[in-house]
Design a protein around this motif. Structure first.
Motif, short mmCIF file in Angstrom:
data_model
loop_
_atom_site.label_atom_id
_atom_site.label_comp_id
_atom_site.label_asym_id
_atom_site.label_seq_id
_atom_site.Cartn_x
_atom_site.Cartn_y
_atom_site.Cartn_z
N TYR A 29 0.84 -1.21 0.00
CA TYR A 29 0.00 0.00 0.00
C TYR A 29 0.87 1.26 0.00
O TYR A 29 0.58 2.23 -0.69
N HIS A 30 1.94 1.23 0.78
CA HIS A 30 2.88 2.37 0.76
C HIS A 30 3.48 2.53 -0.64
O HIS A 30 3.62 3.66 -1.12
N ALA A 31 3.86 1.41 -1.26
CA ALA A 31 4.44 1.47 -2.59
C ALA A 31 3.49 2.13 -3.59
O ALA A 31 3.88 3.01 -4.36
N VAL A 32 2.25 1.71 -3.56
CA VAL A 32 1.25 2.26 -4.48
C VAL A 32 1.09 3.77 -4.28
O VAL A 32 1.01 4.54 -5.25
N GLN A 33 1.11 4.20 -3.02
CA GLN A 33 0.99 5.64 -2.74
C GLN A 33 2.19 6.41 -3.30
O GLN A 33 2.03 7.46 -3.92
N MET A 34 3.38 5.87 -3.09
CA MET A 34 4.57 6.58 -3.59
C MET A 34 4.63 6.55 -5.12
O MET A 34 4.94 7.57 -5.75
N LEU A 35 4.34 5.41 -5.71
CA LEU A 35 4.37 5.33 -7.17
C LEU A 35 3.29 6.20 -7.81
O LEU A 35 3.46 6.68 -8.93
N GLY A 36 2.22 6.43 -7.07
CA GLY A 36 1.13 7.28 -7.56
C GLY A 36 1.37 8.76 -7.32
O GLY A 36 0.50 9.58 -7.64
N GLY A 37 2.52 9.12 -6.74
CA GLY A 37 2.84 10.53 -6.51
C GLY A 37 2.13 11.17 -5.33
O GLY A 37 2.08 12.39 -5.23
N GLU A 38 1.59 10.36 -4.44
CA GLU A 38 0.85 10.90 -3.29
C GLU A 38 1.77 11.45 -2.19
O GLU A 38 1.29 12.06 -1.26
N CYS A 39 3.05 11.20 -2.31
CA CYS A 39 4.03 11.73 -1.36
C CYS A 39 5.15 12.37 -2.18
O CYS A 39 6.15 11.72 -2.49
N PRO A 40 4.98 13.64 -2.56
CA PRO A 40 5.92 14.26 -3.50
C PRO A 40 7.36 14.37 -2.99
O PRO A 40 8.28 14.51 -3.80
N SER A 41 7.58 14.28 -1.69
CA SER A 41 8.95 14.38 -1.16
C SER A 41 9.65 13.02 -1.11
O SER A 41 10.79 12.94 -0.67
N ALA A 42 8.98 11.97 -1.58
CA ALA A 42 9.55 10.62 -1.55
C ALA A 42 9.59 10.03 -2.96
O ALA A 42 8.63 10.12 -3.71
N LYS A 43 10.71 9.38 -3.26
CA LYS A 43 10.85 8.66 -4.54
C LYS A 43 11.24 7.23 -4.20
O LYS A 43 12.34 6.96 -3.72
N MET A 44 10.30 6.30 -4.42
CA MET A 44 10.61 4.91 -4.14
C MET A 44 11.55 4.41 -5.25
O MET A 44 11.16 4.27 -6.40
#
Length: 155
Positions: A29-44
């Motif tokens: 779920y965290h991965a999907v959020q980061m890949l979807g750009g929901e956390c702009p300060s994080a790049k998985m």
């Protein structure tokens, strides 16, 4: 396939430790959020998944994980690793963050491995460790290494 994922100057390089099964694992779920750009300060940029890249690859959820892995590599340039020791060194000037969403019993070891891998911030999913004593030791280990640690919780 896109280029290998790298963070911008305003992003942290995120290592997701313990992705788990798609549609079931908290890490996923965290991965999907980061890949979807929901956390702009994080790049998985990396996923460390010992189970599905090891003995669990043939078991329940294995094919779903391999499909997620292929899509993440092809569309986002995410690199997948079986262990923390397989990660490349931290690039100069990059802030590396570990998001640990592994099995509770493995988390104390994974925290130490994340520190050794150059992570300066660690986001630890609840409950974090099997015992309060282990959580206290982990907190001290992070403090001794000058690493920030945050505990995740949602209700």
């Amino acid at each position: 396939m896109v280029e290998v994922a790298t963070p911008s100057k305003t992003q942290a390089e995120v290592i997701l430790v313990g992705c788990g099964c798609p549609l079931r694992g908290m890490g996923w779920y965290h991965a999907v959020q980061m890949l979807g750009g929901e956390c702009p300060s994080a790049k998985m940029c990396h996923v460390v998944e010992p189970w599905y890249l090891g003995p669990g690859s043939e078991g329940p959820g294995g094919s779903e994980f391999i499909e997620f892995k292929s899509k993440s590599e092809e569309e986002h340039g995410v690199q997948f690793h079986k262990s923390m020791s397989d990660l490349p060194p931290v690039a100069d000037g990059v802030k590396r963050l570990a998001l640990i969403s592994g099995r509770t019993a493995d988390n104390p070891r994974l925290l130490g491995e994340s520190i050794a891998a150059g992570c300066t911030v660690i986001y630890l999913e609840k409950p974090g460790a099997p015992t309060v004593a282990e959580l206290k030791a982990m907190k001290q280990q992070a403090a001794d290494a000058n690493v920030q640690i945050c505990m995740g919780y949602n209700k």
